[in-house]
Design a protein around this motif. Sequence first.
Motif, mmCIF file in Angstrom:
data_model
loop_
_atom_site.group_PDB
_atom_site.id
_atom_site.type_symbol
_atom_site.label_atom_id
_atom_site.label_comp_id
_atom_site.label_asym_id
_atom_site.label_seq_id
_atom_site.Cartn_x
_atom_site.Cartn_y
_atom_site.Cartn_z
ATOM 1 N N GLU A 151 0.912 -1.410 0.057
ATOM 2 C CA GLU A 151 -0.116 -0.016 0.087
ATOM 3 C C GLU A 151 0.965 1.549 0.008
ATOM 4 O OE1 GLU A 151 -3.588 1.655 -0.169
ATOM 5 O OE2 GLU A 151 -3.774 -0.266 0.784
ATOM 6 N N LYS A 152 1.976 1.241 0.651
ATOM 7 C CA LYS A 152 2.973 2.201 0.835
ATOM 8 C C LYS A 152 4.233 1.584 0.277
ATOM 9 C CE LYS A 152 0.880 4.359 4.869
ATOM 10 N NZ LYS A 152 0.785 4.736 6.333
ATOM 11 N N GLU A 153 5.475 2.110 0.905
ATOM 12 C CA GLU A 153 6.713 1.464 0.547
ATOM 13 C C GLU A 153 6.693 0.233 1.054
ATOM 14 O OE1 GLU A 153 6.729 5.459 -0.303
ATOM 15 O OE2 GLU A 153 6.313 4.627 1.718
ATOM 16 N N ILE A 154 7.608 -0.823 0.413
ATOM 17 C CA ILE A 154 7.317 -2.101 0.760
ATOM 18 C C ILE A 154 7.550 -2.395 2.244
ATOM 19 C CG2 ILE A 154 8.145 -4.700 0.276
ATOM 20 C CD1 ILE A 154 7.099 -3.119 -2.107
ATOM 21 N N GLY A 155 6.710 -3.022 2.813
ATOM 22 C CA GLY A 155 6.719 -3.484 4.279
ATOM 23 C C GLY A 155 6.225 -2.264 5.289
ATOM 24 N N GLU A 156 5.962 -1.138 4.587
ATOM 25 C CA GLU A 156 5.427 0.130 5.316
ATOM 26 C C GLU A 156 4.142 0.009 6.131
ATOM 27 O OE1 GLU A 156 7.051 3.165 6.332
ATOM 28 O OE2 GLU A 156 9.200 2.031 5.680
ATOM 29 N N SER A 157 3.084 -0.795 5.325
ATOM 30 C CA SER A 157 1.744 -0.657 5.546
ATOM 31 C C SER A 157 1.422 -1.690 6.853
ATOM 32 C CB SER A 157 0.760 -0.908 4.381
ATOM 33 O OG SER A 157 0.981 -2.245 4.147
ATOM 34 N N PHE A 178 9.338 -9.268 -8.970
ATOM 35 C CA PHE A 178 9.496 -7.961 -9.547
ATOM 36 C C PHE A 178 8.661 -7.233 -8.557
ATOM 37 C CE2 PHE A 178 9.441 -10.638 -13.326
ATOM 38 C CZ PHE A 178 10.736 -10.462 -13.723
ATOM 39 N N VAL A 179 9.675 -6.076 -8.126
ATOM 40 C CA VAL A 179 9.164 -5.340 -7.021
ATOM 41 C C VAL A 179 9.026 -3.684 -7.545
ATOM 42 C CG1 VAL A 179 9.689 -4.072 -4.719
ATOM 43 C CG2 VAL A 179 10.757 -6.126 -5.491
ATOM 44 N N GLU A 180 7.569 -3.211 -7.259
ATOM 45 C CA GLU A 180 7.079 -2.116 -7.581
ATOM 46 C C GLU A 180 6.608 -1.571 -6.230
ATOM 47 O OE1 GLU A 180 3.459 0.085 -10.106
ATOM 48 O OE2 GLU A 180 3.629 -2.161 -10.217
ATOM 49 N N PHE A 186 7.202 9.494 -0.425
ATOM 50 C CA PHE A 186 8.464 10.410 -0.386
ATOM 51 C C PHE A 186 8.887 10.914 -1.753
ATOM 52 C CE2 PHE A 186 8.106 7.471 3.040
ATOM 53 C CZ PHE A 186 8.218 8.211 4.324
ATOM 54 N N ASP A 187 9.995 11.481 -1.945
ATOM 55 C CA ASP A 187 10.589 11.359 -3.165
ATOM 56 C C ASP A 187 10.738 10.079 -3.746
ATOM 57 O OD1 ASP A 187 10.848 14.153 -3.032
ATOM 58 O OD2 ASP A 187 12.798 14.426 -2.296
ATOM 59 N N PRO A 188 10.742 9.926 -4.845
ATOM 60 C CA PRO A 188 10.926 8.384 -5.568
ATOM 61 C C PRO A 188 11.907 7.923 -4.902
ATOM 62 C CG PRO A 188 9.860 10.129 -7.297
ATOM 63 C CD PRO A 188 10.270 11.068 -5.988
ATOM 64 N N ILE A 189 13.163 8.573 -5.114
ATOM 65 C CA ILE A 189 14.400 7.574 -4.861
ATOM 66 C C ILE A 189 14.486 7.224 -3.316
ATOM 67 C CG2 ILE A 189 15.885 9.695 -4.165
ATOM 68 C CD1 ILE A 189 16.899 6.594 -6.177
ATOM 69 N N VAL A 190 13.534 7.971 -2.546
ATOM 70 C CA VAL A 190 13.564 7.647 -1.068
ATOM 71 C C VAL A 190 12.770 6.614 -0.682
ATOM 72 C CG1 VAL A 190 12.786 8.575 1.163
ATOM 73 C CG2 VAL A 190 14.252 10.001 -0.279
ATOM 74 N N SER A 195 11.948 0.703 0.344
ATOM 75 C CA SER A 195 11.731 -0.702 -0.158
ATOM 76 C C SER A 195 12.713 -1.609 -0.286
ATOM 77 C CB SER A 195 10.960 -0.294 -1.394
ATOM 78 O OG SER A 195 9.726 0.298 -1.137
ATOM 79 N N TYR A 196 13.756 -1.250 -1.040
ATOM 80 C CA TYR A 196 15.000 -2.103 -1.124
ATOM 81 C C TYR A 196 15.470 -2.452 0.158
ATOM 82 C CZ TYR A 196 19.796 -3.252 -1.922
ATOM 83 O OH TYR A 196 20.859 -4.111 -2.036
ATOM 84 N N ASP A 197 15.578 -1.637 1.243
ATOM 85 C CA ASP A 197 16.430 -2.015 2.410
ATOM 86 C C ASP A 197 15.518 -2.753 3.224
ATOM 87 O OD1 ASP A 197 18.443 -0.162 2.178
ATOM 88 O OD2 ASP A 197 17.230 1.772 3.191
ATOM 89 N N PHE A 198 14.252 -2.611 3.307
ATOM 90 C CA PHE A 198 13.468 -3.528 3.769
ATOM 91 C C PHE A 198 13.484 -4.904 3.402
ATOM 92 C CE2 PHE A 198 9.432 -6.015 3.833
ATOM 93 C CZ PHE A 198 8.951 -6.097 5.107
#
Length: 204
Positions: A151-157, A178-180, A186-190, A195-198
């Motif tokens: 729903e948000k960044e991966i793992g955030e919701s 595939f991760v989307e 936030f800013d896209p790169i953030v 998501s990557y870090d999670f």
Amino acid sequence: EEFKKVIKDLGMKMTSAHLGGPNYSKDKHTEAMDWWKKALEDHEKVGVKFLVKPSMPIPKTMDELKLWCDFYNAIGEETAKSGVIFGYHNHAKEFDKIDGQIIYDLMLSHTNPKNVFFEMDVYWVMKGGYNAVDYMNKYPDRFPVLHIKDEKEIGESGLIDFKSIYETAYKNGLKDAFVEVERYNFDPIVSVQKSYDFLNNAPY
């Protein structure tokens, strides 16, 4: 071939593609199949393993649904000759019902497992009111590829149990994922970094 060189120079590889394709109707079957044959030929040059149709007009009747499934079987039979697997990617509307039966289940039962796979979008399964792991357990051979999303960044919701999803997928022989980031909070790169870090820090 030019695109393949670009991504290779970047240290990347392209293994899958989403292709909408032409509008389909029974009387335009040959025309539609010619389009997919050309698409297959082009994508083979890039080195893809999977060709995926990312959506369709949601059928209202069983006959309409069977028409689409027959079409997907035909595409899958064609791509399989080249060792490329054809698949379908879901959204939430595939969990609507026809004659009391879930459209997604009907699609799974009316397509040939040898030639048609399903790229399960775990976020849209949840939005459709169902559980991705339940489907992977019920149809262990149909989801070699996953679309990981939240729903948000991966793992955030906290709405999606990624641990169970990955563990079940590995058990079933997951070939790719595939991760989307569905929407940037936030800013896209953030958002991408979060998501990557999670996932990178997840023990699974």
